[in-house]
Design a protein around this motif. Structure first.
Motif, short mmCIF file in Angstrom:
data_model
loop_
_atom_site.label_atom_id
_atom_site.label_comp_id
_atom_site.label_asym_id
_atom_site.label_seq_id
_atom_site.Cartn_x
_atom_site.Cartn_y
_atom_site.Cartn_z
N LEU A 48 0.82 -1.21 0.00
CA LEU A 48 0.00 0.00 0.00
C LEU A 48 0.85 1.27 0.00
N PRO A 49 0.35 2.35 -0.60
CA PRO A 49 1.07 3.63 -0.52
C PRO A 49 0.98 4.25 0.88
N ALA A 207 -6.46 1.55 0.67
CA ALA A 207 -6.09 1.78 -0.73
C ALA A 207 -7.01 2.81 -1.37
N ALA A 208 -8.30 2.72 -1.09
CA ALA A 208 -9.28 3.62 -1.69
C ALA A 208 -9.08 5.05 -1.20
N GLY A 210 -6.38 6.25 0.06
CA GLY A 210 -5.08 6.70 -0.42
C GLY A 210 -5.12 7.15 -1.86
N ASN A 211 -5.84 6.40 -2.70
CA ASN A 211 -5.92 6.75 -4.12
C ASN A 211 -6.71 8.03 -4.37
N MET A 212 -7.60 8.39 -3.45
CA MET A 212 -8.33 9.64 -3.62
C MET A 212 -7.58 10.81 -2.97
N MET A 213 -6.34 10.54 -2.51
CA MET A 213 -5.45 11.56 -1.95
C MET A 213 -6.00 12.19 -0.68
N LYS A 217 0.54 10.28 3.54
CA LYS A 217 1.47 9.23 3.12
C LYS A 217 2.82 9.40 3.83
#
Length: 420
Positions: A48-49, A207-208, A210-213, A217
């Protein structure tokens, strides 16, 4: 009972959080400015990021009997632990109907969750794919239901006046408490167990988000990652846990000689109708909720000495909240000690309003505001009296405090409490 507009008080509190397995340890951690955020050690986190979170300090397996825990999603486990503490703290020694303290028909439960049994749903889907139909737990449906925490708390205390589950993203816990206040004020119940819970530390939600910023991080500095109002803030840190309070009509509490933490004045509610995830940047929706609160209570701006801010550590949301406070209260904001406790607990989503209500009530009771940690460079747009570095004493006399909660979808909830 047809009584309306009754005075409502807080008589019990309970919590299980990233700072401690009960209220006392959580409060100690808040006052000490201790972060509950750490690295995720699970193997799945490596891909994961975002590899940090504020995980629960005391796992439910250390508290609940194993046969019971196996039938509950973690969100319900957290809620049950916090509710049992609050129930005992309010002075109840048995469930309703087993003694004369409260009748089951006069007892309610309102426990919210923003996501519900997401870990159960995802884990059992993995079981279905990898091991087949027969291995899926027969408890799956009652575990994954969003109303499972509330239902199980209701069963624990024998609540029959109504068991409810508001779902309004990160405003859910606060909305639950506001709904409970109204249940008592309008005569539906004499006592209500209310709060919020969440257990969403799982690779898919992380993940979700994280992907929407939306999430920080800052994997190299977990304890410094949640930094509301800092110019370098880069998103929230996911937390888990529950906060629950016992609300009671003042007359009922007096009849049984209960201790009282604070008066629960009421709630203000609004919706931004701006964007599904982004707050209205000028804080207009939040301002409407604040005005709604003032219109429906006897609260005066000059009374408010403390605000437990929603302040998740997102660039836009932190500032919009302060703009709203200024729109409604003007220069009175200068005497409101503003605390962003998510800097220590992370963001508990639907559980945030519950845990932060516990913190708000304790701040009033003990006359002390927790600090906001990790502010190295205060954002110039954070035009408020942010409590930084260490806890701060609150004034003597009659004072009030706000607990703000806002959620995806534009949900805004403001709760108000007054010292006793």
């Amino acid at each position: 009972m047809n009584a309306t507009n009754r005075t409502v008080v807080v008589t019990g509190i309970g919590a299980t959080t990233p700072l401690g397995g009960d209220t006392a340890s959580t409060w100690e951690g808040l006052l000490a400015g201790r972060s509950g955020v750490g690295p995720l050690q699970q193997e799945w986190a490596e891909q994961l990021p975002v590899r940090i979170a504020a995980q629960i300090a005391v796992d439910p397996s250390e508290i609940l009997p194993r046969p019971l825990a196996r039938k509950l999603d973690r969100s319900a486990q957290f809620a049950l632990i916090a509710a049992k503490e609050a129930w005992a703290d309010a002075g109840f020694t048995a469930k309703a109907g087993e003694d004369a303290a409260v009748a089951p028909e006069r007892l309610g439960a309102v426990i919210a969750s923003g996501i519900g049994g997401v870990t159960t749903l995802l884990d059992q889907y993995d079981v279905l794919r990898e091991k087949g139909v027969r291995r899926v737990s027969p408890h799956t449906v009652p575990m994954l239901m969003p109303n499972s925490p509330s239902a199980n708390v209701g069963l624990e205390v024998n609540a029959r006046a109504g068991v409810h589950t508001p779902v309004s993203a990160c405003a859910s816990g606060a909305e639950a408490i506001g709904y409970a206040i109204e249940m008592i004020r309008t005569g539906r119940a004499d006592v209500v167990v209310a709060g919020g819970t969440e257990a969403a530390i799982h690779p898919l939600p992380i993940a979700a988000f994280g992907n929407m910023m939306a999430m920080s991080k800052n994997n190299d500095d977990p304890q410094g990652a949640s930094r509301p109002y800092d110019v370098a803030r880069d998103g929230f840190v996911l937390g888990e846990g529950a906060g629950v309070i016992v609300l009671e009509s003042a007359e009922h509490a007096a009849r049984r000689g209960a201790k009282v933490y604070a008066e629960a004045l009421g709630q203000g509610i609004s919706a931004d109708s701006h964007h599904i995830t982004q707050p209205e940047p000028e804080g207009n929706g939040i301002a409407y909720a604040l005005r709604n609160l003032l219109d429906h209570t006897d609260l005066k701006a000059s009374e408010i000495a403390h605000v437990n801010a929603h302040a998740t550590s997102t660039p836009q949301g932190d500032v919009a909240e302060i703009k709203a406070l200024r729109k409604v209260f003007g220069d009175d904001v200068d005497h409101m000690a503003l605390s962003a406790t998510k800097s220590m607990t992370g963001h508990l989503l639907g559980g945030a309003g519950g845990v932060e209500t516990v913190a708000t009530v304790l701040a009033l009771k003990n006359r002390i505001a927790p600090p906001t940690i990790n502010i190295e460079n205060l954002d110039p747009e954070a035009d408020a009296d942010v409590v930084r570095g260490e806890a701060r004493a609150l004034p003597e006399g009659t004072i009030a405090a706000l607990n703000n909660s806002f959620g995806f979808g534009g949900h805004n909830v403001v709760l108000a409490f007054r010292s006793v």
